[in-house]
Enzyme design. Structure first.
Site, PDB file in Angstrom:
ATOM      1  N   ILE A   6      -8.042  44.161 -32.618  1.00 38.17           N
ATOM      2  CA  ILE A   6      -6.963  45.181 -32.493  1.00 38.17           C
ATOM      3  C   ILE A   6      -5.633  44.528 -31.466  1.00 38.17           C
ATOM      4  O   ILE A   6      -5.961  44.587 -30.535  1.00 38.17           O
ATOM      5  CB  ILE A   6      -7.137  46.440 -32.142  1.00 38.17           C
ATOM      6  N   GLY A   7      -4.655  43.892 -32.088  1.00 35.79           N
ATOM      7  CA  GLY A   7      -3.740  43.388 -31.399  1.00 35.79           C
ATOM      8  C   GLY A   7      -2.205  44.352 -31.201  1.00 35.79           C
ATOM      9  O   GLY A   7      -2.297  45.568 -31.794  1.00 35.79           O
ATOM     10  N   HIS A  12      -6.645  42.727 -36.899  1.00 40.76           N
ATOM     11  CA  HIS A  12      -7.123  41.576 -37.802  1.00 40.76           C
ATOM     12  C   HIS A  12      -8.513  41.657 -38.034  1.00 40.76           C
ATOM     13  O   HIS A  12      -9.282  42.083 -37.262  1.00 40.76           O
ATOM     14  CB  HIS A  12      -7.020  40.282 -37.041  1.00 40.76           C
ATOM     15  N   TYR A  72     -11.943  34.227 -12.876  1.00 41.21           N
ATOM     16  CA  TYR A  72     -10.331  34.641 -13.278  1.00 41.21           C
ATOM     17  C   TYR A  72     -10.125  36.239 -13.098  1.00 41.21           C
ATOM     18  O   TYR A  72     -11.233  36.663 -13.873  1.00 41.21           O
ATOM     19  CB  TYR A  72      -9.839  34.287 -14.552  1.00 41.21           C
ATOM     20  N   GLY A  76      -6.934  38.906 -20.164  1.00 45.10           N
ATOM     21  CA  GLY A  76      -7.205  39.693 -21.399  1.00 45.10           C
ATOM     22  C   GLY A  76      -8.283  39.554 -22.303  1.00 45.10           C
ATOM     23  O   GLY A  76      -8.969  38.702 -22.407  1.00 45.10           O
ATOM     24  N   ASP A  78      -8.828  39.451 -25.370  1.00 47.10           N
ATOM     25  CA  ASP A  78      -8.448  38.691 -26.541  1.00 47.10           C
ATOM     26  C   ASP A  78      -8.925  37.411 -25.953  1.00 47.10           C
ATOM     27  O   ASP A  78      -9.322  36.283 -26.587  1.00 47.10           O
ATOM     28  CB  ASP A  78      -7.292  38.752 -27.125  1.00 47.10           C
ATOM     29  N   ASP A  93      -3.527  29.419 -27.054  1.00 47.50           N
ATOM     30  CA  ASP A  93      -3.269  30.553 -28.133  1.00 47.50           C
ATOM     31  C   ASP A  93      -1.584  30.771 -27.794  1.00 47.50           C
ATOM     32  O   ASP A  93      -0.988  31.333 -26.918  1.00 47.50           O
ATOM     33  CB  ASP A  93      -3.714  31.766 -27.635  1.00 47.50           C
ATOM     34  N   SER A  96       3.779  34.952 -28.538  1.00 47.24           N
ATOM     35  CA  SER A  96       5.072  35.543 -27.691  1.00 47.24           C
ATOM     36  C   SER A  96       4.766  34.686 -26.388  1.00 47.24           C
ATOM     37  O   SER A  96       5.730  34.487 -25.782  1.00 47.24           O
ATOM     38  CB  SER A  96       5.237  37.047 -27.683  1.00 47.24           C
TER      39      SER A  96
END
Lengths: 208, 208
Positions: A6-7, A12, A72, A76, A78, A93, A96
């Site tokens: 879920i973006g 997707h 880290y 995120g 994803d 990736d 944006s």
């Protein structure tokens, strides 16, 4: 089994090798599990998650099962799940933002963030109307530019490519995201793969 | 003799080694030539040039005398004049954009344009509030980042530094512009010099 990433803009989906998507600002319409078929999801968008769970309350959040060996902080979900798709390599990736993550023996060594290609283009236009030029993806990274349009494309592309080359050394580079193919062409040993997140999700399920 | 570099924001002056400036959106107030003292200028801002010439109609445009050996089309007059300051080396002018020009035996081999440091910072903030982080100029360019703030600073700084290193090889790098010192610290053989344009102007006068 259906996997769902879920973006911010899309749901997707992945089912037996098939990938599709639909807008995540409305309830899922194309998600039709068979009776008893399991649904696993990860999400970066809370309202879209709610809409999915209202229709399919039995769907399970794979983020809860994720373990990635990393120092880290603030990675995120994803990015973290895509990292579970490989043991060794660099994941780029390009959306944006362009996120870059480095894996070695299944361990996440760190990563960094560059602006997305379209964002670069916009900044130049904001600096001066004279610098409002489209990116040429065929700009040479070895010949010095001899005009403004090439000077901008070269600046954007070569600064990114130079850093990725330094990061990757002899590691394989996996490109994903909308601008993945545009960047991959500058690397002879690159792999374009838009299913990295789903491969990561499958690996998380295997590890249970 | 007084030299004047008319920029978008300031008149920059040079007289016998002394450098000063004043806003270019009003008539010059601090420019007080002796009787018969010559004034030479270059300009990227037409209205400011008019204001100078109304007060000092005898001031001469050095741009008319400029000859730079280059194939580059559309090189700004300020970049071209700075190029006249040296025979060999790389000039990095780090302002709202970062322009890079390469000189060899007095010939301009080409150049490119990157966004200015502050512009980079702004794009990240536009992509997501989570990416709205100040640039750390002490970020390591050799250690992989382990959090979002470092991931952004590393992305900005290291992509620029990597490309500049590749461009310069063993040439000297001359930094000018407001962010020159911030970038120069990443190079052991760098020179910060805010008088490059005036040195170029003096060389043009010598070449007459």
């Amino acid at each position: 089994m259906i996997l769902c990433d879920i973006g911010n803009s899309f749901y997707h989906y992945y089912r037996e090798g098939r990938i599709w998507k639909e807008p995540s600002n409305a309830a899922p319409k194309t998600l039709k599990p068979d009776k008893g078929e399991e649904i696993y999801y990860i999400s970066v968008k809370e309202p879209a998650t709610k809409r999915l769970l209202e229709l399919f309350p039995e769907a399970k959040n794979l983020g809860d099962l994720l373990y990635l060996d990393t120092e880290y902080r603030g990675l995120g979900i994803d990015r973290a799940v895509a990292c579970k798709a490989l043991q060794d390599g660099v994941i780029v990736d390009a959306g944006s933002a362009i996120t870059v993550d480095i894996l070695q023996n299944g361990m996440h060594l760190g990563g960094y963030i560059l602006p997305g290609l379209q964002r670069y283009r916009n900044i130049y236009a904001e600096i001066s109307p004279k610098l409002d030029k489209a990116i040429h993806y065929d700009v040479s990274t070895t010949m010095l530019p001899q005009n403004t349009a090439d000077a901008i494309s070269y600046g954007i592309i070569t600064s990114i490519v130079c850093l990725l080359e330094r990061t990757a050394k002899n590691k394989r580079i996996f490109f994903t995201g909308g601008d993945g193919p545009s960047l991959a062409r500058y690397f002879s040993h690159s792999i374009v793969d838009n299913s990295l997140v789903f491969k990561g999700m499958l690996n998380i399920l295997k590890e249970r």
